[in-house]
Design a protein around this motif. Structure first.
Motif, PDB file in Angstrom:
ATOM      1  N   SER A 178       0.841  -1.193   0.282  1.00 19.79           N
ATOM      2  CA  SER A 178      -0.108   0.004  -0.028  1.00 19.79           C
ATOM      3  C   SER A 178       0.718   1.309   0.102  1.00 19.79           C
ATOM      4  CB  SER A 178      -1.028  -0.050   1.178  1.00 19.79           C
ATOM      5  OG  SER A 178      -1.627  -1.069   1.185  1.00 19.79           O
ATOM      6  N   ASP A 179       0.380   2.289  -0.708  1.00 21.05           N
ATOM      7  CA  ASP A 179       1.293   3.300  -0.857  1.00 21.05           C
ATOM      8  C   ASP A 179       1.549   3.982   0.596  1.00 21.05           C
ATOM      9  OD1 ASP A 179       1.434   3.339  -3.401  1.00 21.05           O
ATOM     10  OD2 ASP A 179      -0.476   4.669  -3.779  1.00 21.05           O
ATOM     11  N   SER A 180       0.524   4.066   1.642  1.00 18.40           N
ATOM     12  CA  SER A 180       0.776   4.644   2.806  1.00 18.40           C
ATOM     13  C   SER A 180       1.272   3.844   3.877  1.00 18.40           C
ATOM     14  CB  SER A 180      -0.683   5.203   3.136  1.00 18.40           C
ATOM     15  OG  SER A 180      -1.653   3.864   3.570  1.00 18.40           O
ATOM     16  N   GLU A 181       1.731   2.683   3.560  1.00 17.29           N
ATOM     17  CA  GLU A 181       2.235   1.748   4.432  1.00 17.29           C
ATOM     18  C   GLU A 181       3.831   1.747   4.286  1.00 17.29           C
ATOM     19  OE1 GLU A 181       1.138  -2.729   6.210  1.00 17.29           O
ATOM     20  OE2 GLU A 181       1.056  -2.302   3.929  1.00 17.29           O
ATOM     21  N   ALA A 182       4.526   2.114   5.521  1.00 18.26           N
ATOM     22  CA  ALA A 182       5.997   1.913   5.765  1.00 18.26           C
ATOM     23  C   ALA A 182       6.446   0.494   5.486  1.00 18.26           C
ATOM     24  CB  ALA A 182       6.473   2.394   7.025  1.00 18.26           C
TER      25      ALA A 182
END
Length: 60
Positions: free
Chosen positions: A11-15
């Motif tokens: 996911s784009d927002s996941e580190a």
């Protein structure tokens, strides 16, 4: 596999250090395309605990 390609799509927002599941798109050298989702053992355990008492947990 030489001539094949694998793309891992977190996911784009996941580190990246926090990723516990990721979708994978595979293109094999014969042109066939496959998808998979890969889970960490910790994520499988979390899901099994979440689903206890439902048919999704397979009586775990």
């Amino acid at each position: 596999m030489e001539g094949s390609q694998a793309s891992f799509l977190p996911s784009d927002s996941e580190a990246l250090d926090d990723v516990c599941s990721v979708n994978v798109f595979l293109i094999l050298k014969d042109g066939s395309r496959w998808t998979a989702t890969v889970y960490t053992v910790a994520e499988v355990e979390r899901l099994m605990n979440l689903w206890v008492g439902t048919d999704e947990a397979l009586d775990a």
